[in-house]
Write a protein that holds these residues in place. Structure first.
Motif, PDB file in Angstrom:
ATOM      1  N   VAL A   1       0.839  -1.195   0.000  1.00  0.00           N
ATOM      2  CA  VAL A   1       0.000   0.000   0.000  1.00  0.00           C
ATOM      3  C   VAL A   1       0.872   1.242   0.000  1.00  0.00           C
ATOM      4  O   VAL A   1       1.880   1.296   0.713  1.00  0.00           O
ATOM      5  N   GLU A   2       0.439   2.250  -0.776  1.00  0.00           N
ATOM      6  CA  GLU A   2       1.154   3.514  -0.792  1.00  0.00           C
ATOM      7  C   GLU A   2       0.151   4.663  -0.800  1.00  0.00           C
ATOM      8  O   GLU A   2      -0.819   4.644  -1.550  1.00  0.00           O
ATOM      9  N   GLY A   3       0.384   5.638   0.029  1.00  0.00           N
ATOM     10  CA  GLY A   3      -0.478   6.811   0.112  1.00  0.00           C
ATOM     11  C   GLY A   3      -0.365   7.383   1.508  1.00  0.00           C
ATOM     12  O   GLY A   3       0.213   6.766   2.395  1.00  0.00           O
ATOM     13  N   PRO A   4      -0.887   8.544   1.716  1.00  0.00           N
ATOM     14  CA  PRO A   4      -1.577   9.430   0.788  1.00  0.00           C
ATOM     15  C   PRO A   4      -0.609  10.214  -0.095  1.00  0.00           C
ATOM     16  O   PRO A   4       0.594  10.214   0.133  1.00  0.00           O
ATOM     17  N   GLU A   5      -1.176  10.877  -1.093  1.00  0.00           N
ATOM     18  CA  GLU A   5      -0.415  11.728  -2.002  1.00  0.00           C
ATOM     19  C   GLU A   5      -0.747  13.193  -1.680  1.00  0.00           C
ATOM     20  O   GLU A   5      -1.842  13.666  -2.006  1.00  0.00           O
ATOM     21  N   PRO A   6       0.174  13.905  -1.027  1.00  0.00           N
ATOM     22  CA  PRO A   6      -0.105  15.273  -0.572  1.00  0.00           C
ATOM     23  C   PRO A   6      -0.553  16.235  -1.672  1.00  0.00           C
ATOM     24  O   PRO A   6      -1.354  17.133  -1.422  1.00  0.00           O
ATOM     25  N   SER A   7      -0.080  16.036  -2.884  1.00  0.00           N
ATOM     26  CA  SER A   7      -0.433  16.970  -3.957  1.00  0.00           C
ATOM     27  C   SER A   7      -1.908  16.876  -4.353  1.00  0.00           C
ATOM     28  O   SER A   7      -2.424  17.779  -5.014  1.00  0.00           O
ATOM     29  N   LEU A   8      -2.606  15.819  -3.949  1.00  0.00           N
ATOM     30  CA  LEU A   8      -4.019  15.642  -4.316  1.00  0.00           C
ATOM     31  C   LEU A   8      -4.963  15.704  -3.117  1.00  0.00           C
ATOM     32  O   LEU A   8      -6.170  15.866  -3.291  1.00  0.00           O
ATOM     33  N   SER A   9      -4.438  15.568  -1.927  1.00  0.00           N
ATOM     34  CA  SER A   9      -5.286  15.501  -0.736  1.00  0.00           C
ATOM     35  C   SER A   9      -6.153  16.745  -0.552  1.00  0.00           C
ATOM     36  O   SER A   9      -7.313  16.647  -0.149  1.00  0.00           O
ATOM     37  N   GLY A  10      -5.617  17.923  -0.861  1.00  0.00           N
ATOM     38  CA  GLY A  10      -6.391  19.150  -0.699  1.00  0.00           C
ATOM     39  C   GLY A  10      -7.626  19.177  -1.582  1.00  0.00           C
ATOM     40  O   GLY A  10      -8.709  19.584  -1.142  1.00  0.00           O
ATOM     41  N   ARG A  11      -7.474  18.733  -2.826  1.00  0.00           N
ATOM     42  CA  ARG A  11      -8.625  18.702  -3.735  1.00  0.00           C
ATOM     43  C   ARG A  11      -9.677  17.709  -3.237  1.00  0.00           C
ATOM     44  O   ARG A  11     -10.880  17.981  -3.304  1.00  0.00           O
ATOM     45  N   ILE A  12      -9.240  16.601  -2.728  1.00  0.00           N
ATOM     46  CA  ILE A  12     -10.187  15.602  -2.224  1.00  0.00           C
ATOM     47  C   ILE A  12     -10.918  16.150  -1.000  1.00  0.00           C
ATOM     48  O   ILE A  12     -12.128  15.956  -0.855  1.00  0.00           O
ATOM     49  N   ARG A  13     -10.206  16.854  -0.146  1.00  0.00           N
ATOM     50  CA  ARG A  13     -10.858  17.477   1.005  1.00  0.00           C
ATOM     51  C   ARG A  13     -11.977  18.410   0.538  1.00  0.00           C
ATOM     52  O   ARG A  13     -13.073  18.401   1.074  1.00  0.00           O
TER      53      ARG A  13
END
Length: 161
Positions: free
Chosen positions: A136-148
């Motif tokens: 398992v790999e994650g989270p990806e900081p560059s995308l977390s804001g958009r998902i929030r």
């Protein structure tokens, strides 16, 4: 995590946006072959009240019906949010391989608290708490804001209903 992983995760975020636009909870996922071919993709289809209609469940069912066990093990599942316990179990029972996610269950739990949302009926376990020997790999900081942002929009939409 490499650039190819980020590219597939970006597609998952796009699928999560589609889910939200169609009245569903914002989650999107896809399965990619060892050669890098997208084999199947989907998003949450929970708007009708069936909370089990997660894309990871659809991926597990599709993979069981369409891929031999060895190809399942070599495939990677990408998802906008870390698998819930139900989806983690389905992943394991079908024998899928690596999981890469953009945002974690712990992030989602914290965001929901911030938004004043009630917790769901299932404990937010990490994939590793459900699956043995998971890659398992994650989270990806560059995308977390958009998902929030997508989850915040979803909570606001729900509160207006």
């Amino acid at each position: 995590m490499n650039d190819r992983d980020r590219q597939f995760l970006t597609r998952c975020v796009e699928l999560a946006e589609t889910a939200l636009q169609s009245g569903n909870d914002p989650f999107g996922s896809l399965i990619v072959s060892e050669a890098g071919e997208v084999l199947f993709e989907g998003y949450n289809r929970t708007a009708d009240g069936d909370a089990t209609q997660h894309p990871e469940i659809a991926i597990a069912r599709w993979a069981a019906a369409n891929l031999p066990p060895e190809e399942r093990r070599r495939a990677t599942v990408y998802t906008s949010g870390e698998h819930c316990a139900m989806c983690s179990a389905a992943h394991g029972w079908v024998g899928l391989g690596r999981i890469v996610y953009a945002s974690s269950s712990s992030q989602l739990t914290e965001w929901m608290k911030e938004f004043g949302a009630e917790p769901g009926p299932v404990k937010p376990l990490s994939i590793q708490d459900v699956l043995r020997d998971s890659d398992v790999e994650g989270p990806e900081p560059s995308l977390s804001g958009r998902i929030r942002e997508l989850h915040e929009q979803n909570i606001r939409r729900r509160s207006k209903s």
